[in-house]
Motif scaffolding. Sequence first.
Motif, PDB file in Angstrom:
ATOM      1  N   VAL A  80     -39.416 -27.951   4.440  1.00  0.00           N
ATOM      2  CA  VAL A  80     -38.484 -27.903   3.312  1.00  0.00           C
ATOM      3  C   VAL A  80     -37.072 -27.634   3.839  1.00  0.00           C
ATOM      4  O   VAL A  80     -36.841 -26.642   4.537  1.00  0.00           O
ATOM      5  CB  VAL A  80     -38.902 -26.816   2.308  1.00  0.00           C
TER       6      VAL A  80
ATOM      7  N   GLY B 192     -46.027 -25.560   2.134  1.00  0.00           N
ATOM      8  CA  GLY B 192     -44.601 -25.763   2.340  1.00  0.00           C
ATOM      9  C   GLY B 192     -44.034 -24.702   3.263  1.00  0.00           C
ATOM     10  O   GLY B 192     -44.294 -23.511   3.088  1.00  0.00           O
TER      11      GLY B 192
ATOM     12  N   ASP C  43     -46.127 -27.730  -7.488  1.00  0.00           N
ATOM     13  CA  ASP C  43     -45.647 -26.926  -6.372  1.00  0.00           C
ATOM     14  C   ASP C  43     -45.228 -25.562  -6.899  1.00  0.00           C
ATOM     15  O   ASP C  43     -44.537 -25.484  -7.924  1.00  0.00           O
ATOM     16  CB  ASP C  43     -44.452 -27.646  -5.730  1.00  0.00           C
TER      17      ASP C  43
ATOM     18  N   CYS D 232     -45.902 -23.421  -1.620  1.00  0.00           N
ATOM     19  CA  CYS D 232     -44.690 -23.427  -0.793  1.00  0.00           C
ATOM     20  C   CYS D 232     -44.316 -22.006  -0.368  1.00  0.00           C
ATOM     21  O   CYS D 232     -44.876 -21.013  -0.834  1.00  0.00           O
ATOM     22  CB  CYS D 232     -43.540 -24.076  -1.550  1.00  0.00           C
TER      23      CYS D 232
ATOM     24  N   LYS E 291     -49.499 -27.991  -4.040  1.00  0.00           N
ATOM     25  CA  LYS E 291     -48.752 -27.511  -2.878  1.00  0.00           C
ATOM     26  C   LYS E 291     -48.375 -26.052  -3.088  1.00  0.00           C
ATOM     27  O   LYS E 291     -47.852 -25.679  -4.150  1.00  0.00           O
ATOM     28  CB  LYS E 291     -47.502 -28.358  -2.661  1.00  0.00           C
TER      29      LYS E 291
END
Length: 215
Positions: A60, A28, A175, A8, A6
């Motif tokens: 988020v 994200g 992440d 972000c 991921k």
Amino acid sequence: MTVRVKVCGTTSVRDAVLSAEAGADALGFIFAPVSKRLVTPQVAREAGLSVGPVVARVGVFLGQGLDEVLRTADSARVSAVQLHGPLRGLYVRQVAAYYPVLRVVRPADLAAEADMWRDEPGVTLMLDAPEPGGGVPLDWAALRDVFPRGAWLAGGLGPANVAAAMQVLNPAGVDAVSRLEASPGVKDAALVQAFVAAARPGQTRVIHSETATCG
């Protein structure tokens, strides 16, 4: 097991496409007002549409009300929700009734949260630093015995250290934010590509359905 990746703090169509082309499984979009990477639901929706449904879109949130979270997630058309901050179990379960949830916890709270969510298929733990987005790695060796199977890992990850972190903790997903940026909210293409390659050496990209984003 193929680790999921991921990226972000996505704030633009450009960065969404860049991350998707690098092989990221998920993007994200941060809706917490205190973040330097705050994005509007409209921009997040446009960025998500730019990469298509095979890349998960994760909203988020930090300490925001349930109604705000659900309205924003719907407006942005995210496929999963990531929840930071001290939250009651009922709140997390209410969100999980609508979206797969990544429940972000600090090292000090990991054991208690792991017990709480062990039998909740819609909630997946993500271990992060006490100050998310600060670029400071965790002490992975100290967490080896308490890191739950199937949990995700964040906290100061980047191209140079993600492989080492994975070797110690064997997370289901990784992440990263700050170590992939040219400046806050602006991704560096070379760093994003290097991060994905380091997290999945020698592997081709795996496409996940939206319902399996965080499981």
